[in-house]
Design an enzyme around this catalytic site. Sequence first.
Site, PDB file in Angstrom:
ATOM      1  N   TYR A 191       0.858  -1.196   0.000  1.00  0.00           N
ATOM      2  CA  TYR A 191       0.000   0.000   0.000  1.00  0.00           C
ATOM      3  C   TYR A 191       0.885   1.234   0.000  1.00  0.00           C
ATOM      4  CZ  TYR A 191      -4.429   2.389   1.014  1.00  0.00           C
ATOM      5  OH  TYR A 191      -5.573   3.153   0.944  1.00  0.00           O
ATOM      6  N   TYR A 244      -5.708   4.433  -7.787  1.00  0.00           N
ATOM      7  CA  TYR A 244      -5.925   4.427  -6.339  1.00  0.00           C
ATOM      8  C   TYR A 244      -7.259   3.774  -6.035  1.00  0.00           C
ATOM      9  CZ  TYR A 244      -6.140   6.244  -1.540  1.00  0.00           C
ATOM     10  OH  TYR A 244      -6.212   6.373  -0.171  1.00  0.00           O
TER      11      TYR A 244
END
Lengths: 137, 396
Positions: free
Chosen positions: B295, B345
């Site tokens: 991440y 994203y």
Amino acid sequence: MADDVPVKPVSQPDELTEPFFAAGAEGRLVVAVCTVCGDMRLPTSATCPTCLAEGLEWREVSGKGTVHTFAIMHRRYHPAWEPDLPYNIAVVELEEGPRLPANIVGVENDDIAVGMPVEVVWEREGEAPVPRFRPVA
Amino acid sequence: MAHRLRGAAAITGLGITPMGRIYDKSSTDFAVDAVRLAIADSGLEKSEIDGLLINAGITGNTGGGVSLQLQNALGMGNLRLLNHMNAAGSTAAQMVQYATMAIDAGMVNHVVCVFADAPLREGASAGAAYGGAGRRQGPTGILGLSAGAGHFGANTSYALAAQRHMALYGTTQDQLGAVAVAERSWATMNPHATMRDPLSLEQYHASRWIVEPLHLLDCCLVSNGAVAVIVSSGERAREMAQPPVYIWGMGQGHPGDSRSAGDFPETETGARIAAETVFGMAGVGPEDIDVCELYDCYTYTVVVTLEDYGFCKKGEGGPFVEDGKLGPGGSLPTNTGGGQLSAYYMWGMTPLSEAVIQTRGQGGERQVEKHDLVLATGNGGALNYHASLVLSPHAN
């Protein structure tokens, strides 16, 4: 008077934190102490996150601490902050332990450093007292 | 002896919608598209799907987010498992974990896990999509001191965390930039990626400050779109259309955010706790991992996550990434699709989707040759929530 001048959205007292802001209006910094376990905090809930008990008392602290970390805001997120760009925001660790977010005043952004000793200075935005910190002379 | 659940379930379907500034679809529209694509990818019939787990992105807070109504849009009337979940950026990995446990419990056969979001509006900046989320009501109390000091959103929180790391360990802007440059190198080879032009360290430095010490190119994109994955039993996976992506390890770690009590997790994150669990279940360590999909809401997140998983010592993440080892041809290929910084994203679905592609060996030009063990992580809040998976093409 132009009533469209934007106002900084500074924090307002709620039921829990009314004593914090009332002390601030008098230039004093207070923190909450759990009456059961003595945990010291700036409270975000009525119960103690350490022992889960209810009950706190407010204790005046030195107002001195150090810059734990900081950042420089370059982008316009709110119109009231635009004239201040670029402005700093820091996390200050008080001598007594608790940390709080605050602006550092009385110093150029370039001269702020992690670990820098600072002390509280209560300023006003409109009527509202706002805790800020300045370098210790 | 291997953990009982190691390889018991597998990811058997993947659906990725077009990403970016697409304005003519709602979150729910995107979610339906992703689920349809994932079902087609898996070779299943829609009627065989009996579990649905849903994660709305920021629009889950700001309005218009995908909701339980998705079940009806999908016409799935016989579900044996359903939930709308949110632990921020750690949710995607968590959905796969709960699906795995439900499959093992015999509750359900095929669970589709979907993330969808559509915060971008025509004519508005990406920053506006997120920066406005926190100031719908006036700030109050201690929590309001942040907003009262001009702290707006995640960019500020991660800048504070990165600055602390830089002060404690000497981490440099060049080192953060190395993450952005490496990921962009990967993105040039990813047809799903939004940012595909090569990036130099000089261009990184020249990008404008957002919240110093974070440049624009330290910050993730914001995307409209959706990603769905399907989780099935390992046994069924062997007979399905795609190469199975077996789930070897699952872990979570959640320090939360009690910053007013002095425990803001700036430089030691929930990944430390998750690492023990995820590697313990998989029976492997960081030295065994071939590919990392981490991440990367900010460049700094990659640095601190690598430390917390033990790829290097605490504080050495900066020098660790500086030599380019994360990029193509490097010794630790990381965020091989360009990540959230350069590709798209989709919260935790960004690392997870690329992990599925790499584990299957379907990365095309960007495929990493050795991909026996792939680590996929999810992080949410201001380093407050963390979940991860170890994936493998091998059943055991």
